[in-house]
Enzyme design. Structure first.
Site, short mmCIF file in Angstrom:
data_model
loop_
_atom_site.label_atom_id
_atom_site.label_comp_id
_atom_site.label_asym_id
_atom_site.label_seq_id
_atom_site.Cartn_x
_atom_site.Cartn_y
_atom_site.Cartn_z
N LEU A 46 0.81 -1.14 -0.11
CA LEU A 46 0.00 -0.10 0.00
C LEU A 46 0.76 1.14 -0.03
CD1 LEU A 46 -2.86 -0.94 2.61
CD2 LEU A 46 -3.01 -0.57 0.32
N ASP A 47 0.47 2.14 -0.91
CA ASP A 47 1.44 3.65 -0.85
C ASP A 47 1.31 4.13 0.69
OD1 ASP A 47 1.87 3.22 -3.56
OD2 ASP A 47 0.07 4.41 -4.07
#
Length: 306
Positions: A46-47
């Site tokens: 996930l960013d």
């Protein structure tokens, strides 16, 4: 000086609710330290901007993490229409602007157009590797690497909120889907730009955000309470068929041999193997043409017996 707690073997899956501002690896390491675990890995990046469901695999569970990477996922994304960002999200600079007075009907039509089997070019700001380096390292230096489009499936795009230039959508999609790129594609279909201002992963492989735990909540628990939140390793492969082998056949598998086996099981998919007392042994392949079972990924004997 206070001695650090000794690392210990921990086996299982933690459904972590990653906070905004942390990389997936930083969140993983914080969780690993809370559990004093020897080994840990996550299933799908996930960013830093993104929040939500990040399954963390401790110990033996890491052997089966790949099967979760291949799973479908769901997200809630907040878009700002009319502006393009250098990164596709709020972390980048605004590099272009266009009309933002989008009607709901236009937005609905664009979402419908991007639903189904489509091809998507991964963004430069991504963790995909080129010659051993993630693409975002090239992007930060202004270097553009040619990326091949990939086949993905967007099962649904539901509009949760719309008040241009803001739009909130719920997306169900296959692995490898970049929501930033999807959002840009929706805007392009209308003839404008868009970037993400928020992104939250709400589901993966049947797990939901409601089942997850924050780092803050975990920090307020004792070791026994934290351990009680771990899911068993076999939850990662629960979508595969299962079978039970006797102790002799299990021993053969663990010794690299192929025990005889005759059962009506598919021969083109992994099979979950359990002992007669319900202990998870690992994954095996049923070689139907010769009526044999071949080990694919097995639990460590000590961990499996625990």
């Amino acid at each position: 000086m206070t001695n650090k707690p000794a690392k210990r073997p921990v086996n299982g899956v933690l459904l972590l609710d990653k906070p905004e501002g942390l990389s997936s690896n930083t969140a993983l390491q914080k969780a690993r330290r809370l559990f004093h675990a020897e080994k840990a890995g996550h299933t799908g990046v996930l960013d830093p901007l993104a929040t939500g469901l990040l399954p963390v695999c401790f110990g033996e569970a890491a052997k089966f993490a790949q099967y979760l990477l291949d799973a479908d996922k769901a997200y809630t994304a907040t878009l700002k229409l009319g502006e393009a960002s250098s990164t596709g999200d709020a972390e980048g600079e605004i590099i272009a602007a266009a009309r933002a007075d989008i009607s709901l009907a236009e937005f609905q039509t664009a979402c419908q157009a991007l639903t189904g089997n489509i091809r998507q070019v991964p963004p430069m700001f991504s963790a995909l590797k080129h010659e051993g380096k993630p693409l975002y390292e090239y992007a930060r230096k202004g270097i553009v690497i040619e990326r091949k489009p990939r086949d993905i499936t967007v099962y649904s795009i539901d509009i949760a909120e719309f008040d241009a230039p803001k739009a909130v959508i719920s997306v169900r999609c296959s692995k490898g889907t970049y929501i930033r790129t999807l959002s840009e594609g929706i805007a392009k279909h209308i003839g404008t730009f868009a970037h993400l201002t928020a992104l939250r992963r709400t589901e993966t492989a049947g797990f939901t955000i409601a089942q997850s735990h924050t780092l803050e909540a975990l920090a307020n628990l004792n070791e026994t309470e934290r351990d009680g939140l771990l899911l068993p390793c076999d939850v990662l492969v629960s979508h595969f068929p299962q079978t039970v082998l006797n102790d002799y056949a299990v021993h053969m598998l663990q010794c690299g041999q192929r025990p005889r086996f005759e059962e009506d099981l598919p021969s083109d998919t992994p099979v979950r193997v359990y002992t007669e007392n319900g202990r998870f042994v690992g994954l095996a392949e049923y070689q139907k043409e010769i009526c044999r079972m071949k080990a694919l990924r097995l639990m460590n004997t000590a961990a499996s017996s625990a």
